[in-house]
Scaffold this motif. Structure first.
Motif, short mmCIF file in Angstrom:
data_model
loop_
_atom_site.label_atom_id
_atom_site.label_comp_id
_atom_site.label_asym_id
_atom_site.label_seq_id
_atom_site.Cartn_x
_atom_site.Cartn_y
_atom_site.Cartn_z
N SER A 166 0.84 -1.20 0.00
CA SER A 166 0.00 0.00 0.00
C SER A 166 0.87 1.25 0.00
O SER A 166 1.80 1.35 0.81
N PRO A 167 0.57 2.20 -0.87
CA PRO A 167 1.31 3.46 -0.82
C PRO A 167 0.81 4.32 0.33
O PRO A 167 -0.15 3.97 1.02
N ALA A 168 1.46 5.45 0.52
CA ALA A 168 0.95 6.45 1.45
C ALA A 168 -0.35 7.03 0.92
O ALA A 168 -0.75 6.75 -0.22
N ALA A 169 -1.03 7.83 1.73
CA ALA A 169 -2.30 8.42 1.30
C ALA A 169 -2.13 9.31 0.08
O ALA A 169 -3.00 9.39 -0.78
N GLU A 170 -0.98 9.99 0.00
CA GLU A 170 -0.67 10.83 -1.16
C GLU A 170 0.50 10.21 -1.92
O GLU A 170 1.56 9.99 -1.35
N ILE A 171 0.27 9.95 -3.21
CA ILE A 171 1.35 9.46 -4.07
C ILE A 171 1.25 10.18 -5.40
O ILE A 171 0.21 10.16 -6.05
N ASP A 172 2.32 10.85 -5.75
CA ASP A 172 2.37 11.66 -6.97
C ASP A 172 3.76 11.56 -7.58
O ASP A 172 4.73 11.23 -6.89
N ILE A 184 4.32 9.83 -0.39
CA ILE A 184 5.48 9.18 -1.01
C ILE A 184 5.48 9.59 -2.48
O ILE A 184 4.42 9.77 -3.07
N SER A 185 6.65 9.76 -3.05
CA SER A 185 6.69 10.00 -4.49
C SER A 185 6.51 8.67 -5.21
O SER A 185 6.86 7.61 -4.67
N ALA A 186 5.97 8.72 -6.42
CA ALA A 186 5.82 7.49 -7.20
C ALA A 186 7.18 6.86 -7.47
O ALA A 186 7.31 5.63 -7.54
N VAL A 238 4.30 1.91 2.44
CA VAL A 238 5.53 2.67 2.20
C VAL A 238 5.21 4.16 2.24
O VAL A 238 4.28 4.62 1.58
N ALA A 239 5.97 4.91 3.01
CA ALA A 239 5.77 6.36 3.10
C ALA A 239 7.06 7.01 3.60
O ALA A 239 7.99 6.34 4.03
#
Length: 200
Positions: free
Chosen positions: A142-148, A173-175, A198-199
């Motif tokens: 799972s990514p962090a809540a914000e991933i860009d 987290i960045s993509a 991951v974050a």
């Protein structure tokens, strides 16, 4: 390492392919559109001879109910990996199923964006599906809540079922760094049959 990647044209999938290739891995990157076509329904045929299968597919975003087709795709992925004799399966998941408090998932909080809710619920059901699989070494990430899209720093933290936040209370987290974490998991196999997040 010989790797088969589904969902290779998405924001995350593209970066996973790049990161793995930059490390010298042999990556076959497939998507349902584009020059290299391949569908998870064909996993049993496509995955033969590979060391790892990665799924970066997302639930449908065309306004239809995403849960049933997304679960069907993941069942096909699991069954196909079994038939192809590939034990290792890494799945790009969602953040909505991460816990923000005991018994409370992010997707169930009042401020969760409505536009992402159905997709997140479908991802949560997929996680339940993987947790019933005991004959493959799957890892649901799972990514962090914000991933860009952003910078590749190579720095990240790994958690379990709880949402990770930084000192400012943000979960991000960045993509590019998410792809680093996926590649590290591919190479190290440190979390078989587990969900990780991951974050920063």
């Amino acid at each position: 390492m010989k790797i088969l990647l589904f969902g290779a044209t998405g924001m995350v999938g593209q970066r996973i392919a790049t990161e793995l290739r930059n490390r010298g891995n042999d990556v076959t990157a497939l998507s349902r559109s584009g020059p290299d076509k391949g569908d998870v329904a064909d996993t049993a045929t496509l995955a033969r001879g590979y060391d790892v299968v990665i799924s970066a597919i997302a639930p449908p975003r065309d306004g239809t109910e995403p849960e049933a087709p997304f679960l069907a795709a993941n069942r096909a992925l699991i069954d196909g990996a079994r038939k192809a004799g590939v034990r290792r399966l890494i799945v790009v998941g969602g953040a909505g199923s991460l816990q923000v408090a005991p018994g409370l998932d992010l997707v169930d909080t009042p401020g969760f964006p409505e536009m992402y809710k159905k997709e997140s619920l479908a991802q949560r059901e997929a996680l339940k599906l993987y947790r019933e699989v005991d004959d493959l070494d799957w890892t649901y990430v799972s990514p962090a809540a914000e991933i860009d899209p952003g910078e590749r720093t190579g720095v990240y933290r790994i958690g379990g079922d709880q949402l990770l936040t930084d000192a400012e209370g943000r979960s991000r987290i960045s993509a590019e760094d998410f792809a680093v974490a996926i590649a590290d998991e591919v190479e190290n196999g440190a979390h078989p049959r587990k969900r990780i997040t991951v974050a920063y």
